[in-house]
Design a protein around this motif. Structure first.
Motif, PDB file in Angstrom:
ATOM      1  N   ASN A 214       0.793  -1.175   0.051  1.00  0.00           N
ATOM      2  CA  ASN A 214      -0.053   0.075  -0.041  1.00  0.00           C
ATOM      3  C   ASN A 214       0.819   1.374  -0.022  1.00  0.00           C
ATOM      4  O   ASN A 214       0.498   2.399  -0.513  1.00  0.00           O
ATOM      5  CB  ASN A 214      -0.917   0.041   1.208  1.00  0.00           C
ATOM      6  N   LEU A 215       2.002   1.256   0.489  1.00  0.00           N
ATOM      7  CA  LEU A 215       3.027   2.399   0.652  1.00  0.00           C
ATOM      8  C   LEU A 215       3.499   2.459  -0.624  1.00  0.00           C
ATOM      9  O   LEU A 215       3.584   3.895  -1.012  1.00  0.00           O
ATOM     10  CB  LEU A 215       3.884   2.008   1.913  1.00  0.00           C
ATOM     11  N   THR A 216       3.835   1.547  -1.332  1.00  0.00           N
ATOM     12  CA  THR A 216       4.573   1.716  -2.550  1.00  0.00           C
ATOM     13  C   THR A 216       3.455   2.347  -3.525  1.00  0.00           C
ATOM     14  O   THR A 216       3.614   3.158  -4.389  1.00  0.00           O
ATOM     15  CB  THR A 216       5.169   0.286  -3.198  1.00  0.00           C
ATOM     16  N   LEU A 217       2.111   1.515  -3.534  1.00  0.00           N
ATOM     17  CA  LEU A 217       1.116   2.162  -4.209  1.00  0.00           C
ATOM     18  C   LEU A 217       0.930   3.582  -4.017  1.00  0.00           C
ATOM     19  O   LEU A 217       0.552   4.168  -5.142  1.00  0.00           O
ATOM     20  CB  LEU A 217      -0.139   1.320  -4.113  1.00  0.00           C
ATOM     21  N   SER A 218       0.553   3.928  -2.966  1.00  0.00           N
ATOM     22  CA  SER A 218       0.442   5.226  -2.713  1.00  0.00           C
ATOM     23  C   SER A 218       1.425   6.341  -3.065  1.00  0.00           C
ATOM     24  O   SER A 218       1.013   7.320  -3.716  1.00  0.00           O
ATOM     25  CB  SER A 218       0.215   5.518  -1.316  1.00  0.00           C
ATOM     26  N   THR A 219       2.750   5.936  -3.199  1.00  0.00           N
ATOM     27  CA  THR A 219       3.645   6.640  -3.610  1.00  0.00           C
ATOM     28  C   THR A 219       3.708   7.050  -5.099  1.00  0.00           C
ATOM     29  O   THR A 219       3.906   7.910  -5.742  1.00  0.00           O
ATOM     30  CB  THR A 219       5.099   5.974  -3.116  1.00  0.00           C
ATOM     31  N   LYS A 220       3.495   5.736  -5.857  1.00  0.00           N
ATOM     32  CA  LYS A 220       3.289   5.604  -7.086  1.00  0.00           C
ATOM     33  C   LYS A 220       2.139   6.518  -7.603  1.00  0.00           C
ATOM     34  O   LYS A 220       2.143   7.363  -8.660  1.00  0.00           O
ATOM     35  CB  LYS A 220       3.099   4.302  -7.600  1.00  0.00           C
ATOM     36  N   ARG A 221       0.933   6.523  -7.047  1.00  0.00           N
ATOM     37  CA  ARG A 221      -0.187   7.274  -7.157  1.00  0.00           C
ATOM     38  C   ARG A 221       0.047   8.955  -7.186  1.00  0.00           C
ATOM     39  O   ARG A 221      -0.335   9.515  -7.981  1.00  0.00           O
ATOM     40  CB  ARG A 221      -1.505   6.814  -6.553  1.00  0.00           C
ATOM     41  N   ALA A 222       0.706   9.228  -6.157  1.00  0.00           N
ATOM     42  CA  ALA A 222       1.074  10.652  -5.798  1.00  0.00           C
ATOM     43  C   ALA A 222       1.965  10.992  -7.152  1.00  0.00           C
ATOM     44  O   ALA A 222       1.863  12.147  -7.702  1.00  0.00           O
ATOM     45  CB  ALA A 222       1.828  10.631  -4.514  1.00  0.00           C
ATOM     46  N   GLU A 223       2.783  10.338  -7.729  1.00  0.00           N
ATOM     47  CA  GLU A 223       3.754  10.455  -8.671  1.00  0.00           C
ATOM     48  C   GLU A 223       3.047  10.552 -10.012  1.00  0.00           C
ATOM     49  O   GLU A 223       3.143  11.512 -10.801  1.00  0.00           O
ATOM     50  CB  GLU A 223       4.980   9.271  -8.730  1.00  0.00           C
ATOM     51  N   SER A 224       1.803   9.897  -9.996  1.00  0.00           N
ATOM     52  CA  SER A 224       1.279   9.769 -11.424  1.00  0.00           C
ATOM     53  C   SER A 224       0.392  10.953 -11.274  1.00  0.00           C
ATOM     54  O   SER A 224       0.491  11.570 -12.625  1.00  0.00           O
ATOM     55  CB  SER A 224       0.031   8.882 -11.447  1.00  0.00           C
ATOM     56  N   VAL A 225       0.034  11.531 -10.402  1.00  0.00           N
ATOM     57  CA  VAL A 225      -0.658  12.800 -10.377  1.00  0.00           C
ATOM     58  C   VAL A 225       0.347  14.202 -10.828  1.00  0.00           C
ATOM     59  O   VAL A 225       0.068  15.045 -11.387  1.00  0.00           O
ATOM     60  CB  VAL A 225      -1.211  13.141  -8.829  1.00  0.00           C
ATOM     61  N   ARG A 226       1.422  13.922 -10.063  1.00  0.00           N
ATOM     62  CA  ARG A 226       2.348  14.989 -10.516  1.00  0.00           C
ATOM     63  C   ARG A 226       2.887  15.037 -11.958  1.00  0.00           C
ATOM     64  O   ARG A 226       2.965  15.783 -12.582  1.00  0.00           O
ATOM     65  CB  ARG A 226       3.595  14.653  -9.704  1.00  0.00           C
ATOM     66  N   ASP A 227       2.771  13.587 -12.405  1.00  0.00           N
ATOM     67  CA  ASP A 227       3.160  13.404 -14.028  1.00  0.00           C
ATOM     68  C   ASP A 227       2.130  13.895 -14.794  1.00  0.00           C
ATOM     69  O   ASP A 227       2.515  14.323 -15.853  1.00  0.00           O
ATOM     70  CB  ASP A 227       3.569  11.978 -14.201  1.00  0.00           C
ATOM     71  N   ALA A 228       0.909  13.809 -14.361  1.00  0.00           N
ATOM     72  CA  ALA A 228      -0.183  14.503 -15.033  1.00  0.00           C
ATOM     73  C   ALA A 228       0.003  16.141 -15.178  1.00  0.00           C
ATOM     74  O   ALA A 228      -0.348  16.746 -16.262  1.00  0.00           O
ATOM     75  CB  ALA A 228      -1.627  14.166 -14.336  1.00  0.00           C
ATOM     76  N   LEU A 229       0.315  16.648 -14.183  1.00  0.00           N
ATOM     77  CA  LEU A 229       0.603  17.956 -13.933  1.00  0.00           C
ATOM     78  C   LEU A 229       1.419  18.739 -14.879  1.00  0.00           C
ATOM     79  O   LEU A 229       1.613  19.614 -15.489  1.00  0.00           O
ATOM     80  CB  LEU A 229       0.600  18.475 -12.326  1.00  0.00           C
ATOM     81  N   VAL A 230       2.622  17.889 -14.626  1.00  0.00           N
ATOM     82  CA  VAL A 230       4.117  18.143 -15.553  1.00  0.00           C
ATOM     83  C   VAL A 230       3.522  17.803 -17.067  1.00  0.00           C
ATOM     84  O   VAL A 230       3.794  18.774 -18.063  1.00  0.00           O
ATOM     85  CB  VAL A 230       4.980  17.405 -15.190  1.00  0.00           C
ATOM     86  N   LYS A 231       3.287  16.727 -17.615  1.00  0.00           N
ATOM     87  CA  LYS A 231       2.845  16.599 -18.982  1.00  0.00           C
ATOM     88  C   LYS A 231       1.808  16.952 -19.460  1.00  0.00           C
ATOM     89  O   LYS A 231       1.698  17.564 -20.677  1.00  0.00           O
ATOM     90  CB  LYS A 231       3.133  15.032 -19.089  1.00  0.00           C
ATOM     91  N   THR A 232       0.569  17.198 -19.053  1.00  0.00           N
ATOM     92  CA  THR A 232      -0.830  17.749 -19.582  1.00  0.00           C
ATOM     93  C   THR A 232      -0.682  19.108 -19.422  1.00  0.00           C
ATOM     94  O   THR A 232      -1.141  19.797 -20.286  1.00  0.00           O
ATOM     95  CB  THR A 232      -1.769  16.985 -18.846  1.00  0.00           C
ATOM     96  N   TYR A 233      -0.268  19.937 -18.122  1.00  0.00           N
ATOM     97  CA  TYR A 233      -0.563  21.217 -17.919  1.00  0.00           C
ATOM     98  C   TYR A 233       0.823  21.981 -18.064  1.00  0.00           C
ATOM     99  O   TYR A 233       0.725  22.806 -17.707  1.00  0.00           O
ATOM    100  CB  TYR A 233      -1.295  21.097 -16.634  1.00  0.00           C
ATOM    101  N   LYS A 234       1.883  21.454 -18.199  1.00  0.00           N
ATOM    102  CA  LYS A 234       3.124  22.063 -18.162  1.00  0.00           C
ATOM    103  C   LYS A 234       3.589  22.547 -17.104  1.00  0.00           C
ATOM    104  O   LYS A 234       4.210  23.736 -17.154  1.00  0.00           O
ATOM    105  CB  LYS A 234       3.153  23.089 -19.418  1.00  0.00           C
ATOM    106  N   ILE A 235       3.239  21.989 -15.868  1.00  0.00           N
ATOM    107  CA  ILE A 235       3.746  22.655 -14.616  1.00  0.00           C
ATOM    108  C   ILE A 235       5.350  22.126 -14.327  1.00  0.00           C
ATOM    109  O   ILE A 235       5.742  20.834 -14.682  1.00  0.00           O
ATOM    110  CB  ILE A 235       3.007  22.241 -13.416  1.00  0.00           C
ATOM    111  N   ASN A 236       6.230  22.922 -14.077  1.00  0.00           N
ATOM    112  CA  ASN A 236       7.737  22.741 -13.752  1.00  0.00           C
ATOM    113  C   ASN A 236       7.747  21.609 -12.465  1.00  0.00           C
ATOM    114  O   ASN A 236       7.274  21.748 -11.508  1.00  0.00           O
ATOM    115  CB  ASN A 236       8.435  23.964 -13.217  1.00  0.00           C
ATOM    116  N   ALA A 237       8.368  20.401 -12.877  1.00  0.00           N
ATOM    117  CA  ALA A 237       8.233  19.385 -12.080  1.00  0.00           C
ATOM    118  C   ALA A 237       8.996  19.646 -10.610  1.00  0.00           C
ATOM    119  O   ALA A 237       8.992  19.090  -9.559  1.00  0.00           O
ATOM    120  CB  ALA A 237       9.034  18.063 -12.504  1.00  0.00           C
TER     121      ALA A 237
END
Length: 419
Positions: A358-381
């Protein structure tokens, strides 16, 4: 001799006259041909000029938008439904026994929990009659989602029964227990299939008086939905009501919901039909009532914290479902508006499974949300930090599906700037 000379002179004069007449005729014929040639030339030029004028006028009409165009007009829209961030009720009938009516629901008809060979999970099969959900205080800003399956014979000759969904106030089974029960505030919409289309109409009541009745919205090719899952999404923000079927926006009504209506229960009515129960199959499942938010962007900027269960992930996966990224879009808008804003994204899971996983999954989910902000909305990582907490920080007990849904969430925290 003189007579012969005289006759010869007459003949010669006649010949000259005939010749002159012949020449005159040739001259006249030549003049006529010339005249006709000139006329044709003039007519051809006039016709050409007319055609040129017509072509210019057609081109002008097309340019001005008054004539036909060689390219078809197209319009672009987007699926802008944003699910509420705080889950108030979630029910997929997983806790109910097959063949039984759900314990949390009410009816004065017949219904039973079933499984289907073409759709996952448990489903409540409806029969002609009335069905009522558990009472849930949804407030003035809320969203409701559920799945619907409607099935009937393709070659049948009878009218297909309509189905109505109504949100009403003073819910406490009153509409089920008494035929004399009168609704005070109500917001309902119905789906009436007819041949290849489906007619959808919304009606609302405020203090017993009809507030609004819409025109019928006709969904084309509705017959293609027969036997398939139809996803229904409803968003209410005070008086504004929006409804989608399979991402097609059916209504966007600025003043439809009753003010101060205190709506707190969902009622489903299935009409009767000449079809037998064995020929029909109406099913519902995957209900999600959630408290809506007026402006998540403002909440993050003003309070510095935004917590949501509205970002949904695939089961046991970090993949964000694309039709539920509305919250991410609003966070991106806040970060675009305030270029100095930096955030931390924290992922949470329910307690199902091993804590390490669960800890690994929650970390990856947070990273997926970050990736969406970066790739889709061009927010600086570099402006985004991520963390996973697994199931270590629940907001409620994990003993029910509703509790698990609330614990599966994402936090956005505004980081303090250090000058």
């Amino acid at each position: 001799m003189k007579k012969l000379i005289f006759i010869s002179a007459l003949l010669l004069a006649g010949s000259n006259l005939m010749a002159q007449g012949f020449l005159n005729k040739l001259k006249q014929k030549a003049e006529d041909m010339a005249s006709k040639t000139i006329d044709k030339a003039i007519e051809g030029k006039a016709k050409k000029n007319t055609e040129s004028t017509d072509n210019n006028q057609t081109a002008a009409k097309t340019e001005n938008g008054t004539g036909s165009s060689t390219s078809a007009l197209t319009a672009t829209t987007t699926y802008d439904f944003v699910p509420g961030s705080k889950v108030l009720l979630a029910d997929n009938f997983a806790q109910d026994a097959l063949g039984q009516f759900p314990l949390k629901w009410y009816t004065r008809s017949k219904g039973e929990v079933v499984t289907l060979n073409t759709a996952k999970g448990n489903w409540l099969r409806l029969y002609p009659g009335t069905f009522v959900s558990p009472v849930v205080n949804i407030g003035e800003n809320f969203t409701i989602e559920f799945d619907l399956i409607m099935n009937w014979p393709a070659a049948g000759g009878y009218m297909v029964p309509a189905i109505n969904f109504a949100l009403y106030d003073r819910g406490n089974k009153g509409d089920i227990l008494s035929y004399d029960y009168r609704l005070k505030n109500c917001l309902k919409f119905g789906i009436a299939p007819y041949r290849s289309e489906g007619a959808i109409q919304l009606t609302s009541y405020e203090n017993v008086t009809k507030k609004l009745e819409t025109d019928k919205y006709r969904v084309a090719n509705f017959d293609r939905k027969v036997g398939n899952v139809i996803h229904v999404a409803i968003s209410v923000q005070k008086e504004r009501v929006r409804i989608w079927l399979d991402q097609e926006k059916i209504f966007d009504l600025p003043q439809a919901a009753p003010l101060n209506g205190n709506l707190n229960q969902l009622k489903i009515d299935m009409s009767s039909s000449n079809y037998t129960n064995e020929q029909l199959g109406y099913y519902v499942s995957n209900f999600r009532f959630a408290q809506g938010s007026a402006d998540n962007r403002s909440k993050l900027l003003t309070t510095g914290r935004l917590e949501t269960s509205g970002i949904l992930f695939a089961t046991n996966s970090a993949e964000v479902k694309s039709d539920n990224e509305g919250v991410i879009k609003e966070v991106a808008a806040a970060m675009t508006e305030d270029t100095d804003l930096k955030i931390k994204i924290i992922g949470h899971t329910d307690a199902v499974g091993k804590p390490e996983a669960n800890l690994t999954l929650s970390t990856k989910r947070a990273e997926s949300v970050r990736d969406a902000l970066v790739k889709t909305y061009k927010i600086n990582a570099e402006r985004i930090e991520t963390e996973g907490k697994g199931s270590t920080a629940p907001v409620t007990e994990d003993t029910s599906e509703e509790g698990k849904t609330k614990n599966r969430r994402v936090e956005f925290i505004k980081k303090q700037s250090h000058n």
